[in-house]
Design an enzyme around this catalytic site. Structure first.
Site, mmCIF file in Angstrom:
data_model
loop_
_atom_site.group_PDB
_atom_site.id
_atom_site.type_symbol
_atom_site.label_atom_id
_atom_site.label_comp_id
_atom_site.label_asym_id
_atom_site.label_seq_id
_atom_site.Cartn_x
_atom_site.Cartn_y
_atom_site.Cartn_z
ATOM 1 N N ASP A 225 6.549 -3.187 3.562
ATOM 2 C CA ASP A 225 7.665 -3.390 4.775
ATOM 3 C C ASP A 225 6.891 -3.948 5.954
ATOM 4 O O ASP A 225 7.595 -3.700 7.232
ATOM 5 C CB ASP A 225 8.248 -2.302 4.914
ATOM 6 C CG ASP A 225 9.097 -1.735 3.820
ATOM 7 O OD1 ASP A 225 9.617 -2.529 3.185
ATOM 8 O OD2 ASP A 225 9.415 -0.431 3.416
ATOM 9 N N GLU A 226 5.785 -4.595 5.971
ATOM 10 C CA GLU A 226 5.319 -5.333 6.903
ATOM 11 C C GLU A 226 5.048 -6.642 7.015
ATOM 12 O O GLU A 226 4.187 -7.298 7.890
ATOM 13 C CB GLU A 226 3.928 -4.765 7.495
ATOM 14 C CG GLU A 226 4.032 -3.073 7.625
ATOM 15 C CD GLU A 226 2.746 -2.543 8.012
ATOM 16 O OE1 GLU A 226 1.750 -3.259 8.155
ATOM 17 O OE2 GLU A 226 2.509 -1.134 8.076
#
Length: 282
Positions: A225-226
């Site tokens: 999620d980055e």
């Protein structure tokens, strides 16, 4: 007969880039219909998106830009807008994002072709097949993860997939799969991450009295999620909203953020700039 193309490029920021590109197009009878550019002063990079019509064949145009590339130290991509990206959607049990993508595609609001849907659950087969689209149920456990992801790659090759969309697919892609599909996977998640991890994030947010909820659409990388962010959407809330209200509003913002990200990617409006993106929306 003229065709419509999009040229996207990045190169070191220096005077004359716009003139060189537009001059080359004009010299070969191309008509620019849209042009956007951005200079990243911190990185010293220049980014440009040019939409144009031309009577030249795609191979001829590629040759022209390939000839210009060394002079500008330019990386470029050329896309024929008549060619719709072929999209594989991956989903688990929550169907709101999948349903939205299917509807927008059938309605002509998204200029893509959804060629298949993959899920680790059977629940959304009726919805998918009602649109005449193939549905592949590929269950996954820690023991079968490697084999399941190999089946996903087989489907990517079989359907000649250009883009994979994780429409609330609640499994973490392996580092190997992320590498093989680098720049070709878009994910949607609630932007409470990393503040509210784990189960029931909207209940956690409610207990903390948040005033904004949101969703983030981003490219997938091995860092959970980055990946580079493409689009974010938010909605204001207050103490009168229940956890169920927040979850319902969250589904709406997830749909909107994901649809915009997919549309901008399909229209070649997203350029990678290191760990972030340059987005040229219409």
């Amino acid at each position: 007969m003229s065709s419509e193309y999009v040229l996207t490029l990045s190169c070191p920021d220096r005077p004359g880039v716009v003139a060189a590109v537009s001059g080359l197009l004009a010299a070969h009878g191309c008509n620019i219909t849209e042009s956007q550019q951005f200079g990243d002063a911190g990185a010293g990079r220049f980014f440009m998106r040019v939409q144009f019509t031309s009577d030249l064949a795609e191979a001829g145009l590629r040759g022209l830009f390939a000839g210009l590339a060394p002079e500008l130290a330019m990386e470029f991509r050329l896309h024929d807008l008549a060619v719709k990206p072929r999209v594989l959607v991956m989903v688990s049990k929550l169907g709101h994002c999948l349903n939205d993508l299917l509807y927008r595609t059938r309605s002509g609001l998204l200029d893509i072709e959804i060629v298949a849907v993959v899920s680790n659950h059977p629940d959304l087969r009726p919805l998918t097949q009602s649109y005449g689209i193939d549905y592949h149920h590929l269950p996954i456990t820690p023991e079968t993860k490697q084999r399941q992801e190999a089946e996903v790659l087989t489907l990517v090759d079989h359907y000649r997939v250009d883009l994979v969309v994780l429409a609330r697919y609640m499994q973490v892609l392996s580092e190997d799969l992320c590498a093989k599909l680098s720049g070709r996977v878009i994910n949607i998640h609630h932007s409470f991450l990393p503040s509210f991890k784990g189960a029931k994030p909207y209940h956690q947010a409610h207990s903390r009295g948040v005033k904004l909820i949101g969703a983030t659409a981003h490219y997938v990388t091995a860092d959970l999620d980055e990946g580079p962010i493409i689009e974010q959407e938010v909605a204001r809330v207050d103490h009168t909203h229940s956890p169920e209200d927040l979850a319902a509003m969250g589904r709406d913002v997830e749909r909107l953020a994901l649809a915009r990200a997919v549309r901008w990617h399909a229209e070649q409006r997203v350029l990678l700039d290191g760990h972030k993106t340059i987005v040229f929306p219409r």
